[in-house]
Design a protein around this motif. Structure first.
Motif, PDB file in Angstrom:
ATOM      1  N   ALA A  93      30.364  -2.475  -3.615  1.00 32.97           N
ATOM      2  CA  ALA A  93      28.904  -2.320  -3.563  1.00 32.97           C
ATOM      3  C   ALA A  93      28.457  -2.923  -2.249  1.00 32.97           C
ATOM      4  O   ALA A  93      27.676  -3.860  -2.206  1.00 32.97           O
ATOM      5  CB  ALA A  93      28.265  -3.019  -4.753  1.00 32.97           C
ATOM      6  N   GLU A  94      29.011  -2.408  -1.174  1.00 28.05           N
ATOM      7  CA  GLU A  94      28.759  -3.023   0.135  1.00 28.05           C
ATOM      8  C   GLU A  94      28.411  -1.978   1.182  1.00 28.05           C
ATOM      9  O   GLU A  94      28.658  -2.194   2.362  1.00 28.05           O
ATOM     10  CB  GLU A  94      29.980  -3.831   0.564  1.00 28.05           C
ATOM     11  N   GLY A  95      27.839  -0.874   0.740  1.00 24.22           N
ATOM     12  CA  GLY A  95      27.399   0.101   1.726  1.00 24.22           C
ATOM     13  C   GLY A  95      27.806   1.517   1.359  1.00 24.22           C
ATOM     14  O   GLY A  95      28.332   1.768   0.274  1.00 24.22           O
ATOM     15  N   ILE A  96      27.542   2.423   2.294  1.00 19.12           N
ATOM     16  CA  ILE A  96      27.782   3.847   2.047  1.00 19.12           C
ATOM     17  C   ILE A  96      29.282   4.094   1.898  1.00 19.12           C
ATOM     18  O   ILE A  96      30.081   3.625   2.714  1.00 19.12           O
ATOM     19  CB  ILE A  96      27.238   4.707   3.200  1.00 19.12           C
ATOM     20  N   CYS A  97      29.637   4.854   0.880  1.00 18.73           N
ATOM     21  CA  CYS A  97      31.048   5.096   0.554  1.00 18.73           C
ATOM     22  C   CYS A  97      31.860   5.449   1.805  1.00 18.73           C
ATOM     23  O   CYS A  97      32.948   4.912   2.018  1.00 18.73           O
ATOM     24  CB  CYS A  97      31.161   6.192  -0.504  1.00 18.73           C
ATOM     25  N   HIS A  98      31.333   6.318   2.647  1.00 17.12           N
ATOM     26  CA  HIS A  98      32.139   6.806   3.780  1.00 17.12           C
ATOM     27  C   HIS A  98      32.401   5.698   4.798  1.00 17.12           C
ATOM     28  O   HIS A  98      33.462   5.677   5.422  1.00 17.12           O
ATOM     29  CB  HIS A  98      31.448   8.001   4.434  1.00 17.12           C
ATOM     30  N   GLN A  99      31.448   4.787   4.974  1.00 20.15           N
ATOM     31  CA  GLN A  99      31.676   3.699   5.907  1.00 20.15           C
ATOM     32  C   GLN A  99      32.617   2.656   5.310  1.00 20.15           C
ATOM     33  O   GLN A  99      33.463   2.098   6.006  1.00 20.15           O
ATOM     34  CB  GLN A  99      30.336   3.064   6.308  1.00 20.15           C
ATOM     35  N   VAL A 100      32.491   2.438   4.006  1.00 15.49           N
ATOM     36  CA  VAL A 100      33.387   1.492   3.341  1.00 15.49           C
ATOM     37  C   VAL A 100      34.839   1.999   3.417  1.00 15.49           C
ATOM     38  O   VAL A 100      35.777   1.223   3.637  1.00 15.49           O
ATOM     39  CB  VAL A 100      32.942   1.274   1.877  1.00 15.49           C
ATOM     40  N   MET A 101      35.015   3.295   3.285  1.00 15.48           N
ATOM     41  CA  MET A 101      36.365   3.885   3.387  1.00 15.48           C
ATOM     42  C   MET A 101      36.979   3.613   4.758  1.00 15.48           C
ATOM     43  O   MET A 101      38.194   3.428   4.887  1.00 15.48           O
ATOM     44  CB  MET A 101      36.306   5.396   3.159  1.00 15.48           C
ATOM     45  N   ALA A 116      34.545  12.534  -3.924  1.00 17.06           N
ATOM     46  CA  ALA A 116      33.518  13.272  -4.658  1.00 17.06           C
ATOM     47  C   ALA A 116      32.185  13.078  -3.946  1.00 17.06           C
ATOM     48  O   ALA A 116      31.243  12.481  -4.473  1.00 17.06           O
ATOM     49  CB  ALA A 116      33.458  12.809  -6.105  1.00 17.06           C
ATOM     50  N   ASP A 117      32.149  13.535  -2.711  1.00 17.35           N
ATOM     51  CA  ASP A 117      30.924  13.543  -1.916  1.00 17.35           C
ATOM     52  C   ASP A 117      31.167  14.492  -0.757  1.00 17.35           C
ATOM     53  O   ASP A 117      32.230  14.462  -0.125  1.00 17.35           O
ATOM     54  CB  ASP A 117      30.586  12.151  -1.384  1.00 17.35           C
ATOM     55  N   SER A 118      30.174  15.320  -0.464  1.00 16.71           N
ATOM     56  CA  SER A 118      30.400  16.373   0.531  1.00 16.71           C
ATOM     57  C   SER A 118      30.695  15.812   1.925  1.00 16.71           C
ATOM     58  O   SER A 118      31.393  16.438   2.705  1.00 16.71           O
ATOM     59  CB  SER A 118      29.199  17.306   0.587  1.00 16.71           C
ATOM     60  N   HIS A 119      30.174  14.619   2.239  1.00 12.63           N
ATOM     61  CA  HIS A 119      30.397  14.089   3.587  1.00 12.63           C
ATOM     62  C   HIS A 119      31.715  13.333   3.732  1.00 12.63           C
ATOM     63  O   HIS A 119      31.905  12.588   4.703  1.00 12.63           O
ATOM     64  CB  HIS A 119      29.202  13.255   4.046  1.00 12.63           C
ATOM     65  N   SER A 120      32.614  13.543   2.794  1.00 11.33           N
ATOM     66  CA  SER A 120      33.955  12.951   2.914  1.00 11.33           C
ATOM     67  C   SER A 120      34.689  13.466   4.151  1.00 11.33           C
ATOM     68  O   SER A 120      35.704  12.887   4.555  1.00 11.33           O
ATOM     69  CB  SER A 120      34.783  13.235   1.653  1.00 11.33           C
ATOM     70  N   THR A 121      34.208  14.525   4.761  1.00 14.64           N
ATOM     71  CA  THR A 121      34.792  15.022   6.018  1.00 14.64           C
ATOM     72  C   THR A 121      34.707  13.983   7.138  1.00 14.64           C
ATOM     73  O   THR A 121      35.405  14.103   8.141  1.00 14.64           O
ATOM     74  CB  THR A 121      34.042  16.273   6.515  1.00 14.64           C
ATOM     75  N   THR A 122      33.850  12.982   6.949  1.00 14.81           N
ATOM     76  CA  THR A 122      33.599  11.970   7.993  1.00 14.81           C
ATOM     77  C   THR A 122      34.888  11.364   8.555  1.00 14.81           C
ATOM     78  O   THR A 122      35.031  11.177   9.768  1.00 14.81           O
ATOM     79  CB  THR A 122      32.716  10.834   7.414  1.00 14.81           C
ATOM     80  N   TYR A 123      35.844  11.062   7.674  1.00 11.44           N
ATOM     81  CA  TYR A 123      37.053  10.323   8.103  1.00 11.44           C
ATOM     82  C   TYR A 123      37.937  11.142   9.027  1.00 11.44           C
ATOM     83  O   TYR A 123      38.887  10.601   9.609  1.00 11.44           O
ATOM     84  CB  TYR A 123      37.900   9.833   6.906  1.00 11.44           C
ATOM     85  N   ILE A 316      12.250   2.350   8.472  1.00 11.61           N
ATOM     86  CA  ILE A 316      13.245   1.766   7.574  1.00 11.61           C
ATOM     87  C   ILE A 316      14.604   1.813   8.245  1.00 11.61           C
ATOM     88  O   ILE A 316      15.003   2.856   8.781  1.00 11.61           O
ATOM     89  CB  ILE A 316      13.265   2.555   6.235  1.00 11.61           C
ATOM     90  N   VAL A 317      15.298   0.687   8.235  1.00 15.92           N
ATOM     91  CA  VAL A 317      16.644   0.620   8.800  1.00 15.92           C
ATOM     92  C   VAL A 317      17.601   0.223   7.685  1.00 15.92           C
ATOM     93  O   VAL A 317      17.375  -0.774   7.000  1.00 15.92           O
ATOM     94  CB  VAL A 317      16.731  -0.417   9.942  1.00 15.92           C
ATOM     95  N   ALA A 318      18.657   1.004   7.481  1.00 15.97           N
ATOM     96  CA  ALA A 318      19.683   0.659   6.489  1.00 15.97           C
ATOM     97  C   ALA A 318      21.047   0.667   7.184  1.00 15.97           C
ATOM     98  O   ALA A 318      21.572   1.741   7.499  1.00 15.97           O
ATOM     99  CB  ALA A 318      19.668   1.653   5.334  1.00 15.97           C
ATOM    100  N   PRO A 319      21.627  -0.500   7.458  1.00 15.61           N
ATOM    101  CA  PRO A 319      22.975  -0.515   8.033  1.00 15.61           C
ATOM    102  C   PRO A 319      23.933   0.194   7.077  1.00 15.61           C
ATOM    103  O   PRO A 319      23.777   0.111   5.859  1.00 15.61           O
ATOM    104  CB  PRO A 319      23.307  -2.012   8.127  1.00 15.61           C
ATOM    105  N   ALA A 320      24.920   0.888   7.639  1.00 13.22           N
ATOM    106  CA  ALA A 320      25.795   1.715   6.804  1.00 13.22           C
ATOM    107  C   ALA A 320      26.629   0.889   5.835  1.00 13.22           C
ATOM    108  O   ALA A 320      26.959   1.348   4.752  1.00 13.22           O
ATOM    109  CB  ALA A 320      26.696   2.573   7.681  1.00 13.22           C
TER     110      ALA A 320
END
Ligand code: SF4
Lengths: 412, 169
Positions: A93-101, A116-123, A316-320
């Motif tokens: 519980a420390e940020g956006i799944c893709h950044q945590v990965m 199980a998220d469309s932006h899993s392409t990020t990595y 609004i600023v949300a660090p990843a």
């Protein structure tokens, strides 16, 4: 000899695979988050099979964290109990799944990762084959460790020259999306290469691969190189020298790019900043799995430093991720944002999907550094969403209207 | 299966089918009621079992949320026919047994409210006045459809049932 996708699968499976083949492959890691996780758990339970490997299953609370409704708390409860039951320790519980990965090195160069998220392409920015699946597919991976892939054809984006100052990976990606159309890379792998991409940091490569989903890509890749391995800490490897067959090659001349803005209501409705500057804004959001990393916050901070956001524009600023947050804290960016009058919220998806931390009302206009401007994405379907880089977002927050950072007056 | 056409446009996103504010649940009835809640507010009130969604390009673009195809299925829609589908939506629909048919012209020649009969396995779409040949799922997707769902396929035979002869290079 093939595309990066073909080489990664051939390497992994021990035999040559080609675009068009269907393969069943074990994955390195399967990820789900607080919205898609509970349905994946339901799918897994309906199979009545033992769990594949607790150490290779990852859950993230990010889309609605901390819970803002009883229903959201219930989703978290379902996942927590599942993790206890199966001794899954990768619950973050420390940020956006893709950044945590990426932060936790769960996605690694050369790997195969499904989420199980469309932006899993990020990595793919780290040179791994990564793709988004739905909850049932992921639930089946929880049981079997495997899924099926049709090896995709590849669209190559060859970026010549260097990006001019003030133009970023986000602008490049939006420009490419405008050329390709919102479904232009449907079912394809997208390879990003050329001088401008070779010169990019991993942060920027992650941005390119993140946005590839939004023109249909099944996966997106940057060939791993010295930059990749310096970032990931993995032992370097080289893909064989390739003479790949591409479905299509798009050549982009980086030098000619200007800051880009995707205009409501679709991501391929892209304009040069000059065409849209002056449009007043009710909200600016800096963050998301597209542009919430340290280098993004550094750019925003450099623009907001010593200045104050426009009173009509809630910013609004949300660090990843927590890692990004801590680094931004040490670098002084968080204080700059707070002094500028921005609201810094906890690491996570923030207002990106219209559920918390800045839901927009009817008729409102918002400029976001995220990846989606579909009607209803950030709240009311009658709000208008513009997408741009952190630099444009920061300059626009100051002006209270869409604004080119190049036109900023120096701080007096 | 026969029903009426609900006609939608191009680029119907998962945010339109199931906005992020409504998918904070796995409850089937809550998902059913939220289907197209803002994009087509009359949908859940008027849809009847056997009705068909007909749309243009890139249906289901956006998020991987399976809540979107699930909500359509819970409304007992017989099939979604679109000129093209977003990849994850298509795969999710197949996995849960929601019939999906690609057809380039259906959204141009059919009208909202038309009577239509769809054969989900052959892709044949018939109205009182015309017949269209759509493209039903093939390959692995067809095997999943034949099993009823991905869960059923894995339960009966698992991945081994899908192993195909390898491509010879
Ligand atoms: S930041 Fe936005 S696009 Fe990224 S995972 Fe979260 S909700 Fe999805």
């Amino acid at each position: 000899m093939g595309t990066i996708t073909e080489e990664l699968f051939s390497r992994r499976l021990g035999h040559a695979v080609h675009a068009g083949d269907t393969v069943i492959a074990e994955v390195d890691v399967a990820m789900a988050h607080d919205v898609t996780g509970p349905l994946a758990i339901e799918a897994f339970r309906s199979l009545d099979m033992p769990l594949w490997d607790a150490s290779r299953i990852v859950f993230n609370f990010d889309h609605v964290m901390p819970a803002n409704t009883v229903a959201a708390a219930e989703l978290h409860r379902i996942i927590r109990e599942f993790c206890v039951e199966h001794t899954i320790t990768n619950l973050f519980a420390e940020g956006i799944c893709h950044q945590v990965m990426v932060d936790r090195r769960l996605a690694r160069p050369g790997g195969i990762v499904v989420g199980a998220d469309s932006h899993s392409t990020t990595y793919g920015g780290l040179g791994c084959f990564a793709t988004g699946l739905g909850s049932t597919d992921i639930g089946v991976v929880f049981a079997t460790g495997k899924t099926w892939f049709r090896i995709p054809e590849t669209v190559r984006i060859e970026v010549r020259g260097a990006l001019p100052p003030g133009v970023y990976a986000k602008d490049l990606a939006l420009h490419v999306i405008a050329q390709m159309g919102a479904d232009g890379a449907d079912y394809c792998a997208v390879e990003w290469g050329g001088e401008a991409v070779a010169a990019m940091s991993v942060d920027e490569r992650l941005t390119l691969c993140n946005l590839s989903t939004d023109f249909g890509a099944k996966t997106a890749l940057v060939e791993p190189d010295a930059v990749t391995f310096a970032h990931s800490g993995d032992d370097p490897f080289e893909l064989p020298p390739v003479r790949p067959r591409y479905l299509r090659t798009l050549v982009v001349d980086a030098e000619r790019l200007r800051p880009q803005v995707a205009v409501h209501p679709s991501i391929d409705n892209v304009h040069d900043i000059d065409d849209v500057s002056g449009i007043p804004l009710d909200e600016v959001f800096i963050g998301s799995c597209t542009n919430g990393r340290l280098s993004d916050l550094a750019i925003a901070a450099s623009i907001l430093s010593g200045r104050t956001v426009h009173p009509r524009t809630r910013t609004i600023v949300a660090p990843a991720s927590r890692g990004v947050y801590l680094d931004a804290l040490s670098a002084g960016y968080i204080e700059i944002f707070a002094r500028a009058g921005a609201l810094v919220v906890n690491p996570g998806c923030g207002p990106c999907l219209g559920r918390q931390h800045g839901v927009v009302g009817p008729g409102e206009r918002v400029l976001s550094t995220s990846n989606r401007n579909y009607p209803g994405r950030m709240g009311s379907p009658d709000a208008q969403i513009f997408l741009a880089s952190p630099a444009v977002a920061a300059a626009s927050a100051l002006a209270g209207a869409i604004s080119d950072p190049a036109t900023l007056e120096p701080v007096s | 299966m026969s029903g009426r056409v609900f006609l939608l446009g191009d680029g119907v996103s998962t945010d339109a089918i199931m906005p992020g504010r409504y998918n904070v649940t796995t409850d089937p009835d809550a998902l059913r009621r939220a289907c197209l809640i803002e994009a087509r507010p009359d949908f859940t009130e008027t849809v009847q079992p056997g009705d068909v969604i007909v749309a243009g390009r890139n249906f289901g673009c956006g998020s991987s949320r399976e809540h979107a195809p699930l909500s359509i299925k819970r409304n007992q829609v017989a099939a979604v026919i679109a000129a093209s589908f977003n990849r994850i939506f298509y795969r999710n629909a197949v996995n849960i047994g929601l019939p999906v048919i690609r057809c380039a012209e259906a959204h141009r020649v059919l009208h909202d409210g038309d009577d239509v009969t769809v054969d989900a396995l052959t892709g044949v779409i018939t109205t009182p006045t015309l017949t269209l040949q759509g493209e039903p799922p093939s390959g692995v997707a067809l095997r999943i459809i034949e099993a009823g769902s991905l869960i059923e396929l894995i339960r009966h035979g698992g991945w081994a049932a899908l192993e195909e002869p390898r491509h010879v290079s």
